[in-house]
Design an enzyme around this catalytic site. Structure first.
Site, PDB file in Angstrom:
ATOM      1  N   SER A 267       0.856  -1.199   0.000  1.00  0.00           N
ATOM      2  CA  SER A 267       0.000   0.000   0.000  1.00  0.00           C
ATOM      3  C   SER A 267       0.882   1.236   0.000  1.00  0.00           C
ATOM      4  CB  SER A 267      -0.868   0.029   1.258  1.00  0.00           C
ATOM      5  OG  SER A 267      -0.100   0.414   2.384  1.00  0.00           O
ATOM      6  N   ASP A 268       0.411   2.321  -0.632  1.00  0.00           N
ATOM      7  CA  ASP A 268       1.069   3.580  -0.343  1.00  0.00           C
ATOM      8  C   ASP A 268       0.787   3.886   1.128  1.00  0.00           C
ATOM      9  OD1 ASP A 268       2.472   5.901  -0.402  1.00  0.00           O
ATOM     10  OD2 ASP A 268       1.545   6.694  -2.211  1.00  0.00           O
ATOM     11  N   TRP A 269       1.648   4.693   1.713  1.00  0.00           N
ATOM     12  CA  TRP A 269       1.635   4.862   3.170  1.00  0.00           C
ATOM     13  C   TRP A 269       0.340   5.537   3.639  1.00  0.00           C
ATOM     14  CZ3 TRP A 269       5.165   2.083   1.492  1.00  0.00           C
ATOM     15  CH2 TRP A 269       6.180   1.559   2.283  1.00  0.00           C
ATOM     16  N   GLY A 271      -2.655   4.319   2.694  1.00  0.00           N
ATOM     17  CA  GLY A 271      -3.607   4.208   1.589  1.00  0.00           C
ATOM     18  C   GLY A 271      -4.704   3.175   1.794  1.00  0.00           C
TER      19      GLY A 271
END
Ligand code: BGC
Length: 747
Positions: A267-269, A271
């Site tokens: 995941s993006d941080w 997200g």
């Protein structure tokens, strides 16, 4: 027969019977690197408890997630990415930890790498940054980024590889191979449709399938299928009313389904926004949902991640099975075996002379000579050089968001010029005040850029200093401050900020030896284009920035960079114009508890030169870049007049260096579909080659294309289609500098 020859004999028998000789080992299968990868994955997996599996799919700190301590399976350590290895941060915070051994080589920004149009330099880049990641014991490098340059205000365009899916796809593959040859995984980001920063957590992209497949996915697909990327980062935004981190269509259907991706989706941080949907279709590894875990009460905040306790509870309550968790854990184990449990991986290195040389070379080859009325290259022995502009001295490796670095060395443009011309009087004048900040997450440039003079005085002082100067080099552009080239927010104007146009115009009034160097990762307006004899597009080039620039200004390196995006005359010429296109319109409903905006990509496939080819308004076209020499293209020839099913055609063009110095030209091949049942761009890039020629030297450049290069995505039938009929192969030196065309038919 002694023991040794007996063993050898047995091995020979094994080979003769068609079996690979196996190392005798008492190790469990998962620890035995003579065993096939999948056998190791299955073996390790079979030994894990439910708690160990749940632990593995979410973070334990800002940038790390657990392995399986009981089994000796190491933790996963991620690092930004993508231009250098980020400084170590505190366990739970973005702030740097204050280590003294984490200063690195800052490599050129990826917009610059794309401007080299050189696949081998991309490989060198990947290999070098991968070595630094390996030296720092990282499992995953968070990069490279291949989101398409949709319009010139995106604050993160500098981290990406331009407006064309083919160029980005070709450049990303060797980068990945270079990084992963170190046993360090790339994490290609941000998958997908993350083409602006404002509202990045709440913007829902509405895009038709043809545009998705033709423009926004090909570079990711190349990364997965040709580059064999071991991980990919799901973006923050939404598509089809679902956040990307739990997006069934983009993750399950396309990435894992159609493309057969067997790596890890990270995941993006911050997200991830839900448990069940993410558990069913989403990321394999959740990062950044909450930070500062140690101050959130008795329970560690990481236990409260969506893929932590809530996931386990859902399994125990029977709300979801374990099938998805099992697949997730196997993908993570695969990643660990490919990286930290690969005993053969090299050891890496940091800030080596080789890395500095690579950064300098990539930097110099990325610089684009936009215009040159005979001012460049500079004479061998200038008497006085006036350098004007904040970007001549401002450290650019600090700032810009997650790509911010703690570089061991950063040679400024001013220092690069001084080093190249030790005998000259090199004078610096500030010219304008831009951003005086110089700190990011605790990493400080140590520069004091405060200024007492007002704008008029700064200009007057610069103009005065121009007296008697052999060259006046203005070095400005954007920087890494908020609302410039920086994460989280987008630019607010297309024109140069901080009143730089006035400085440039004032200097143009007093010298005809003016060079404007624009440092940015985005196109900017150049209303003074006619008044300035030489214009250079420079990028954030990192550690060797000043040397790379001086190499090109002096002619030590003949410029060969070409634009990876179009520079339009003015903002109103670019394809993104309405509020519905950007920043989107609030629709009055929430998803995952957040008010969502719809952002419609109504420009469709007409992005970059595909748009400008129809509507005009170009100042400097995609693919443009001058040299200190000249190249002549001969007549292109084709090996056959028609392509049959599963066939190919080869287009060959002779190119000659007709000037007096050696140089490299980027020969570009565009394809146009002359007879089509659907609307198609006037032409699309389908091949390029960088060819280096001595004065007078001639070379044949050949491109072989197949049906794929002729195809469009037929959304109704969900298939790539090449329609029979007439096609044109266009050989060019930029999207607007066509040097020859040949026709062929698809039967
Ligand atoms: C960025 C990512 C980055 C991550 C970790 C996010 O804000 O969008 O590109 O890798 O943070 O720093």
């Amino acid at each position: 027969m002694n023991c040794r020859s007996l063993l050898l004999g047995l091995a020979l028998v094994a080979v003769a019977c068609g079996q690979a000789p196996r190392k005798q080992s008492n190790l469990p299968v998962y620890l035995d690197d003579a065993q096939p990868l999948e056998a190791r994955v299955d073996d390790a997996f079979s030994k894990m408890t439910l708690d160990e599996k749940i632990a593995m799919v979410h973070a334990q700190s800002k940038f790390s997630s657990p392995g399986v301590p009981r089994l000796g399976i190491p933790e996963i350590w991620c690092t930004d990415g993508p231009h250098g290895i980020r400084a170590e941060v505190l366990w739970d915070e973005w702030d740097q930890a204050g280590w003294t051994n984490d200063s690195i080589t800052a490599f050129p920004a990826l917009s610059g790498l794309a401007a080299t149009w050189d696949r081998e330099l991309s490989r060198l880049y990947g290999k070098s940054i991968g070595e630094e990641a390996r030296y720092r014991n990282k499992t995953v490098l968070l990069g490279p980024g291949v989101n398409i340059y949709r319009f010139p205000l995106n604050g993160r365009n500098f981290e990406y590889m331009g407006e064309d899916p083919y160029l980005a796809g070709e450049m990303v593959v060797p980068y990945i191979e270079g990084v992963q040859s170190n046993g360090v995984a790339v994490c290609v980001k941000h998958y997908a449709l993350n083409n602006s920063e404002v509202n990045r957590h709440t913007a829902n992209t509405i895009v038709d399938d043809r545009t998705l497949y033709e423009i926004y996915l090909p570079a990711f697909k190349a990364a997965v299928q040709k580059g064999h990327a071991w991980s990919i980062m799901a973006a923050y935004n939404l598509y089809n009313d679902e956040h990307l981190c739990s997006n069934e269509i983009l993750l399950d259907k396309i990435l894992r389904g159609e493309w057969g991706f067997d790596g890890v989706v990270i995941s993006d941080w911050g997200g991830v926004h839900n448990t069940l949907q993410t558990a069913k279709h989403g990321v394999d590894l959740e990062y950044g949902s909450w930070t500062d875990g140690l101050t959130m009460g008795k329970t560690n905040a990481y236990d409260n991640y969506y893929l932590a306790k809530a996931y386990k509870d859902a399994i125990l309550k029977g709300e979801i099975g374990t099938e998805e968790l099992d697949a997730r854990v196997k993908r993570l184990l695969r990643l660990v075996f490919r990286t930290s449990m690969d005993r053969n991986r090299p050891f890496g290195s940091q800030t080596s002379p080789e890395h500095y040389a690579a950064a300098r070379k990539i930097g110099a080859e990325s610089i684009v000579l936009l215009k040159n009325d005979g001012v460049l290259p500079m004479a061998a022995n200038p008497g006085k050089i006036l350098v004007v502009g904040e970007n001549a001295v401002k450290m650019m490796t600090v700032g810009g968001g997650s790509s911010s670095l703690k570089a061991k060395l950063e040679v400024s443009p001013l220092d690069g010029i001084k080093a190249r011309y030790p005998g000259a009087e090199v004078v610096w004048e500030r010219g304008y005040v831009g951003d005086v900040g110089g700190e990011y997450n605790g990493v400080s440039t140590g520069q004091d850029l405060r200024e007492g003079r007002d704008a008029a005085t700064l200009i007057a002082d610069a103009v005065k200093a121009a007296e008697g100067a052999d060259y006046v080099i203005f070095i400005g552009g954007l920087n890494k401050a908020d609302r410039q080239d920086s994460e989280g927010l987008d630019r607010v104007q297309y024109g140069l900020p901080y009143g730089q146009d006035a400085v440039i115009e004032a200097l143009a009034g007093v010298t005809d030896k003016l060079v404007v160097v624009n440092i940015s990762g985005n196109a900017v307006a150049m209303p003074w284009v006619e008044q300035v004899p030489a214009i250079v597009q420079d990028w954030y080039l990192g550690t060797q920035a000043g040397h790379s620039l001086a190499d090109v200004l002096s002619g030590d390196v003949n410029p060969s960079g070409h634009l990876p995006f179009t520079i339009p005359v003015s903002y109103d010429k670019n394809p993104v114009q309405t509020e519905a296109q950007y920043p989107g319109i609030l629709r009055g409903t929430t998803i995952d508890g957040m008010p969502v905006l719809d952002m419609e990509y109504t420009e469709g496939i007409y992005v970059g030169y595909r748009w400008y080819d129809l509507h005009g308004g170009v100042l400097f076209p995609f693919g443009h870049g001058l040299s200190y020499t000249t190249f002549e293209f001969g007549e292109p020839k084709i090996d056959r007049k028609s392509m049959k099913d599963n066939g190919t055609v080869t287009v060959t063009v002779p190119v000659k260096n007709t000037g007096s110095v050696a140089g490299a030209e980027v020969v570009q091949l565009y394809i146009a579909d002359a007879e089509s049942s659907v609307s198609r761009p006037a032409k699309e890039l389908k091949g390029f080659a960088k060819v280096c020629l001595e004065p007078g030297q001639k070379a044949d450049v050949s491109f072989t294309i197949d049906r794929e290069a002729l195809s469009f995505f037929d959304a109704d039938n969900h298939a790539w289609v090449a329609e029979k009929g007439l096609f044109r192969a266009i050989v060019a030196a930029s999207a607007q500098d066509v040097r020859g065309t040949v026709e062929f038919e698809l039967k």
